[in-house]
Write a protein that holds these residues in place. Structure first.
Motif, PDB file in Angstrom:
ATOM      1  N   THR A 168       7.395  11.736   2.883  1.00 60.20           N
ATOM      2  CA  THR A 168       7.755  10.451   2.306  1.00 60.20           C
ATOM      3  C   THR A 168       7.342   9.364   3.282  1.00 60.20           C
ATOM      4  OG1 THR A 168       9.506   9.221   1.166  1.00 60.20           O
ATOM      5  CG2 THR A 168      10.113  10.337   3.209  1.00 60.20           C
ATOM      6  N   ILE A 169       7.798   8.134   3.074  1.00 56.29           N
ATOM      7  CA  ILE A 169       7.542   7.052   4.014  1.00 56.29           C
ATOM      8  C   ILE A 169       8.869   6.487   4.494  1.00 56.29           C
ATOM      9  CG2 ILE A 169       5.240   6.365   3.230  1.00 56.29           C
ATOM     10  CD1 ILE A 169       6.568   4.352   1.381  1.00 56.29           C
ATOM     11  N   ASP A 170       8.870   5.977   5.725  1.00 54.64           N
ATOM     12  CA  ASP A 170      10.073   5.339   6.240  1.00 54.64           C
ATOM     13  C   ASP A 170       9.975   3.830   6.050  1.00 54.64           C
ATOM     14  OD1 ASP A 170       8.376   4.417   8.245  1.00 54.64           O
ATOM     15  OD2 ASP A 170       9.238   5.691   9.819  1.00 54.64           O
ATOM     16  N   PHE A 171      10.980   3.104   6.532  1.00 55.66           N
ATOM     17  CA  PHE A 171      11.029   1.663   6.319  1.00 55.66           C
ATOM     18  C   PHE A 171       9.885   0.921   6.994  1.00 55.66           C
ATOM     19  CE2 PHE A 171      15.884   2.179   5.906  1.00 55.66           C
ATOM     20  CZ  PHE A 171      15.764   2.443   4.555  1.00 55.66           C
ATOM     21  N   GLU A 172       9.222   1.559   7.976  1.00 58.06           N
ATOM     22  CA  GLU A 172       8.090   0.934   8.652  1.00 58.06           C
ATOM     23  C   GLU A 172       6.765   1.237   7.979  1.00 58.06           C
ATOM     24  OE1 GLU A 172       8.059   1.530  12.907  1.00 58.06           O
ATOM     25  OE2 GLU A 172      10.229   1.801  12.931  1.00 58.06           O
ATOM     26  N   GLY A 173       6.804   2.147   6.992  1.00 58.02           N
ATOM     27  CA  GLY A 173       5.577   2.516   6.297  1.00 58.02           C
ATOM     28  C   GLY A 173       4.893   3.736   6.879  1.00 58.02           C
ATOM     29  N   ALA A 215      -1.028  16.947   3.878  1.00 55.32           N
ATOM     30  CA  ALA A 215      -1.041  18.340   4.328  1.00 55.32           C
ATOM     31  C   ALA A 215      -2.321  18.659   5.099  1.00 55.32           C
ATOM     32  CB  ALA A 215      -0.891  19.277   3.129  1.00 55.32           C
ATOM     33  N   ASP A 216      -3.455  18.147   4.633  1.00 55.44           N
ATOM     34  CA  ASP A 216      -4.724  18.380   5.336  1.00 55.44           C
ATOM     35  C   ASP A 216      -4.683  17.762   6.728  1.00 55.44           C
ATOM     36  OD1 ASP A 216      -5.736  19.724   3.172  1.00 55.44           O
ATOM     37  OD2 ASP A 216      -6.932  18.046   2.407  1.00 55.44           O
ATOM     38  N   TYR A 217      -4.121  16.591   6.845  1.00 61.43           N
ATOM     39  CA  TYR A 217      -4.035  15.938   8.160  1.00 61.43           C
ATOM     40  C   TYR A 217      -3.049  16.673   9.056  1.00 61.43           C
ATOM     41  CZ  TYR A 217      -2.997  12.539  11.781  1.00 61.43           C
ATOM     42  OH  TYR A 217      -2.812  11.931  12.992  1.00 61.43           O
ATOM     43  N   ARG A 218      -1.907  17.054   8.504  1.00 67.00           N
ATOM     44  CA  ARG A 218      -0.922  17.770   9.312  1.00 67.00           C
ATOM     45  C   ARG A 218      -1.487  19.096   9.834  1.00 67.00           C
ATOM     46  NH1 ARG A 218       3.076  14.556  11.301  1.00 67.00           N
ATOM     47  NH2 ARG A 218       4.510  13.745   9.723  1.00 67.00           N
ATOM     48  N   ALA A 219      -2.384  19.693   9.065  1.00 66.61           N
ATOM     49  CA  ALA A 219      -2.962  20.986   9.477  1.00 66.61           C
ATOM     50  C   ALA A 219      -3.778  20.862  10.755  1.00 66.61           C
ATOM     51  CB  ALA A 219      -3.837  21.551   8.352  1.00 66.61           C
ATOM     52  N   LYS A 243      -2.625   5.218  10.622  1.00 62.30           N
ATOM     53  CA  LYS A 243      -3.104   6.471  10.041  1.00 62.30           C
ATOM     54  C   LYS A 243      -2.453   6.720   8.686  1.00 62.30           C
ATOM     55  CE  LYS A 243      -5.558  10.193   9.949  1.00 62.30           C
ATOM     56  NZ  LYS A 243      -7.034  10.129   9.889  1.00 62.30           N
ATOM     57  N   SER A 244      -1.192   6.390   8.552  1.00 60.30           N
ATOM     58  CA  SER A 244      -0.509   6.541   7.266  1.00 60.30           C
ATOM     59  C   SER A 244      -1.186   5.691   6.203  1.00 60.30           C
ATOM     60  CB  SER A 244       0.968   6.134   7.398  1.00 60.30           C
ATOM     61  OG  SER A 244       1.667   6.996   8.263  1.00 60.30           O
ATOM     62  N   ARG A 245      -1.532   4.458   6.586  1.00 62.50           N
ATOM     63  CA  ARG A 245      -2.213   3.572   5.649  1.00 62.50           C
ATOM     64  C   ARG A 245      -3.560   4.184   5.218  1.00 62.50           C
ATOM     65  NH1 ARG A 245      -1.614  -1.785   4.683  1.00 62.50           N
ATOM     66  NH2 ARG A 245      -0.246  -2.082   6.480  1.00 62.50           N
ATOM     67  N   GLU A 246      -4.256   4.782   6.159  1.00 69.51           N
ATOM     68  CA  GLU A 246      -5.547   5.409   5.853  1.00 69.51           C
ATOM     69  C   GLU A 246      -5.362   6.581   4.900  1.00 69.51           C
ATOM     70  OE1 GLU A 246      -8.693   8.217   8.287  1.00 69.51           O
ATOM     71  OE2 GLU A 246      -7.811   6.519   9.361  1.00 69.51           O
ATOM     72  N   LEU A 247      -4.348   7.416   5.164  1.00 64.62           N
ATOM     73  CA  LEU A 247      -4.112   8.589   4.322  1.00 64.62           C
ATOM     74  C   LEU A 247      -3.719   8.205   2.891  1.00 64.62           C
ATOM     75  CD1 LEU A 247      -2.082  10.839   6.805  1.00 64.62           C
ATOM     76  CD2 LEU A 247      -4.395  11.271   5.951  1.00 64.62           C
ATOM     77  N   LEU A 248      -3.027   7.089   2.747  1.00 68.95           N
ATOM     78  CA  LEU A 248      -2.513   6.682   1.439  1.00 68.95           C
ATOM     79  C   LEU A 248      -3.387   5.641   0.743  1.00 68.95           C
ATOM     80  CD1 LEU A 248       1.273   6.393   2.380  1.00 68.95           C
ATOM     81  CD2 LEU A 248       0.119   8.319   1.266  1.00 68.95           C
ATOM     82  N   GLU A 249      -4.533   5.345   1.339  1.00 71.32           N
ATOM     83  CA  GLU A 249      -5.397   4.298   0.786  1.00 71.32           C
ATOM     84  C   GLU A 249      -5.775   4.598  -0.667  1.00 71.32           C
ATOM     85  OE1 GLU A 249      -9.567   1.924   1.802  1.00 71.32           O
ATOM     86  OE2 GLU A 249      -8.946   3.637   3.026  1.00 71.32           O
ATOM     87  N   GLY A 250      -5.611   3.600  -1.511  1.00 74.75           N
ATOM     88  CA  GLY A 250      -5.944   3.734  -2.918  1.00 74.75           C
ATOM     89  C   GLY A 250      -4.834   4.324  -3.766  1.00 74.75           C
ATOM     90  N   LEU A 251      -3.806   4.882  -3.106  1.00 78.75           N
ATOM     91  CA  LEU A 251      -2.705   5.506  -3.839  1.00 78.75           C
ATOM     92  C   LEU A 251      -1.451   4.638  -3.860  1.00 78.75           C
ATOM     93  CD1 LEU A 251      -2.990   9.200  -2.559  1.00 78.75           C
ATOM     94  CD2 LEU A 251      -3.876   8.244  -4.705  1.00 78.75           C
ATOM     95  N   VAL A 252      -1.318   3.786  -2.857  1.00 77.33           N
ATOM     96  CA  VAL A 252      -0.168   2.889  -2.772  1.00 77.33           C
ATOM     97  C   VAL A 252      -0.680   1.455  -2.728  1.00 77.33           C
ATOM     98  CG1 VAL A 252       1.242   4.609  -1.566  1.00 77.33           C
ATOM     99  CG2 VAL A 252      -0.104   2.963  -0.241  1.00 77.33           C
ATOM    100  N   PRO A 253       0.158   0.461  -3.009  1.00 78.03           N
ATOM    101  CA  PRO A 253      -0.304  -0.918  -2.913  1.00 78.03           C
ATOM    102  C   PRO A 253      -0.844  -1.221  -1.519  1.00 78.03           C
ATOM    103  CG  PRO A 253       1.815  -0.817  -4.018  1.00 78.03           C
ATOM    104  CD  PRO A 253       1.553   0.562  -3.494  1.00 78.03           C
ATOM    105  N   ALA A 254      -1.887  -2.021  -1.446  1.00 75.34           N
ATOM    106  CA  ALA A 254      -2.490  -2.351  -0.154  1.00 75.34           C
ATOM    107  C   ALA A 254      -1.490  -3.007   0.785  1.00 75.34           C
ATOM    108  CB  ALA A 254      -3.703  -3.259  -0.367  1.00 75.34           C
ATOM    109  N   ASP A 255      -0.516  -3.718   0.223  1.00 72.69           N
ATOM    110  CA  ASP A 255       0.478  -4.416   1.040  1.00 72.69           C
ATOM    111  C   ASP A 255       1.798  -3.649   1.101  1.00 72.69           C
ATOM    112  OD1 ASP A 255       1.161  -4.745  -1.605  1.00 72.69           O
ATOM    113  OD2 ASP A 255       1.814  -6.830  -1.376  1.00 72.69           O
ATOM    114  N   TYR A 256       1.739  -2.315   1.046  1.00 68.88           N
ATOM    115  CA  TYR A 256       2.970  -1.544   0.926  1.00 68.88           C
ATOM    116  C   TYR A 256       3.899  -1.727   2.127  1.00 68.88           C
ATOM    117  CZ  TYR A 256       1.911   2.389   4.126  1.00 68.88           C
ATOM    118  OH  TYR A 256       1.676   3.173   5.234  1.00 68.88           O
ATOM    119  N   THR A 257       3.336  -1.948   3.308  1.00 67.58           N
ATOM    120  CA  THR A 257       4.224  -2.169   4.466  1.00 67.58           C
ATOM    121  C   THR A 257       4.957  -3.506   4.334  1.00 67.58           C
ATOM    122  OG1 THR A 257       2.326  -3.019   5.711  1.00 67.58           O
ATOM    123  CG2 THR A 257       2.913  -0.709   6.046  1.00 67.58           C
ATOM    124  N   ASP A 258       4.310  -4.495   3.736  1.00 70.49           N
ATOM    125  CA  ASP A 258       4.983  -5.773   3.493  1.00 70.49           C
ATOM    126  C   ASP A 258       6.107  -5.609   2.469  1.00 70.49           C
ATOM    127  OD1 ASP A 258       3.235  -7.057   5.232  1.00 70.49           O
ATOM    128  OD2 ASP A 258       1.827  -7.554   3.633  1.00 70.49           O
TER     129      ASP A 258
END
Length: 431
Positions: A188-193, A376-380, A395-410
């Motif tokens: 999942t993601i934490d409050f910091e993204g 999972a691929d990255y964790r491996a 790195k989280s932003r890179e892994l989730l690119e295109g799947l979550v809003p670009a401003d998800y940390t905001d």
């Protein structure tokens, strides 16, 4: 608490409440004020359970701003250990402390708008004490006497006596799959993204049953108590919130929510509301099951895997133009509750606010699967020690690119509330 600190906490909470109020669409509020049942319910006493955060707080504010809540009692409860301050005066849990500030400010917010409203810190869970095997060891406590007394006071002031009851309590004591299933580890993601690993608890009969008690069976007990107090009449309205995508759809978060303690609890409550309506018709009013989509909230973020699910869902629904956050959902709920569209006479009719989520659930589930595979691929590639740590934001932003809003940390900054109430600090809306 001394008066000065109380006033500071009220000021901090008030800033958030004012920000939330500004987020409502004024045309929607005006429409609610003119609905079929609005003239009546503004003369009725309201009881709202869970008013310090989330949909309960948004619904309370929307009802006040629309002018349909004029007499009421709000109830909130937080584990007192989470409201404590460290030696330096810093709250142990800023999120929980912000809820406390919201509740303090809510009474003042209502008062400024001419609303007779009392906010109480009270545990409204009528749950029995259970043994290790899940068996009942001690009967459930009675309906809280101070809540009963407060509601009787406000009911005496209201021109009409039939209660309006909104149940927005979320209190899952034990998040686990059903019996016979292994605990589930899910990212999942934490409050910091940051992407983090989370894990459900193992099935335990007492913990599982206690979650069914608090999030499931409690609603029917509250209704029965209100019947015994003569609070419910044909003109009464009640509402119970549920996440249908989680409790009745297992394609996403299976074993965490669906086919787990949380989803099973919601299904129990939904069945109980339907059974109540089948048994009594409209004798004790109309009773809504409000089916909501997964929206980002502190409660959702606390569920393993659900914060990421909520963000993925937000991206999919936003692309289709059908994502609604709490301000929209709360006004839509009131619109249906007091308007003509919801068929009160039909015991299985519900207030459906999750249609878009269900329509696009396959797409959301595909996004969840893709996100999990990337993570999972990255964790491996990591060592066992590194796998236990959060993945840095970049790195989280890179892994989730295109799947979550670009401003998800905001977007997640809403979970970092300003507790000071100072004008110089950044204002964040409550989660």
């Amino acid at each position: 608490m001394d008066l000065e600190n109380k006033q500071q906490n009220i000021a901090a909470g008030m800033k958030r409440l004012e920000a939330l109020s500004a987020s409502f669409d004024r045309q929607s509020l005006d429409a609610i004020a003119n609905l079929q049942h609005s003239a009546r319910v503004r003369e009725q006493p309201w009881l709202l359970a869970g008013v310090s955060d989330g949909m309960g707080l948004h619904t309370t504010l929307a009802a006040i701003d629309a002018g349909v809540l004029q007499y009421g009692v709000g109830v909130y409860y937080e584990p007192e250990a989470l409201l404590k301050l460290d030696d330096d005066g810093t709250p142990v849990s800023p999120v929980h402390y912000a809820r406390y500030q919201n509740a303090l400010a809510l009474e003042e917010y209502a008062k400024q708008r001419g609303v007779e409203f009392e906010v109480l810190f009270a545990d409204i869970m009528m749950a029995p004490r259970r043994g290790l095997k899940g068996d009942v060891k001690e009967a459930a406590p009675a309906f809280p006497s101070k809540v009963k007394a407060a509601f009787e006071r406000v009911r005496a002031q209201a021109p009409r006596k039939a209660a309006v009851f909104i149940d927005s309590v979320a209190f899952g004591k034990w998040i686990s799959p059903r019996e016979g299933k292994e605990p589930i580890e899910v990212p999942t993601i934490d409050f910091e993204g940051r992407v983090i690993s989370t894990r459900t608890k193992s099935y335990h009969p007492r913990g599982y049953q206690e979650t069914l008690d608090t999030m499931g069976r409690n609603h029917a007990k509250l209704l029965q108590a209100m019947v015994s107090f003569d609070w419910l009449e044909p003109a009464s309205l009640t509402a119970f919130f549920t996440w249908a995508g989680g409790s009745q759809n297992v394609d996403a978060l299976e074993g965490v929510y669906g086919r787990g303690a949380l989803g099973d609890a919601k299904i129990i409550a939904e069945r109980d509301v339907t059974a109540f309506r089948l048994s009594h018709g409209l004798t004790y009013g109309a009773h809504a099951i409000v089916r909501l989509p997964a929206f980002l909230s502190a409660a959702l973020m606390a569920i393993p895997g659900a914060g990421l699910f909520g963000m993925l869902s937000r991206k999919v629904l936003s692309e289709h133009g059908v994502y609604w956050d709490m301000p929209e959902l709360s006004t839509m709920m009131l619109d249906k509750l007091f308007g003509p569209a919801w068929v009160r006479e039909n015991p299985i009719s519900q207030i459906e606010l999750d249609t878009a989520e269900i329509l696009h659930m396959d797409e959301i589930s595909n996004a969840v699967e893709e996100a999990h595979a990337r993570i999972a691929d990255y964790r491996a590639t990591q060592s066992e020690e590194e796998k236990k740590k959060p993945i840095p934001v970049a790195k989280s932003r890179e892994l989730l690119e295109g799947l979550v809003p670009a401003d998800y940390t905001d977007i997640l900054e809403r979970f970092q509330p300003d507790l000071s109430g100072s004008d110089s600090a950044k204002t964040a809306t409550p989660a």
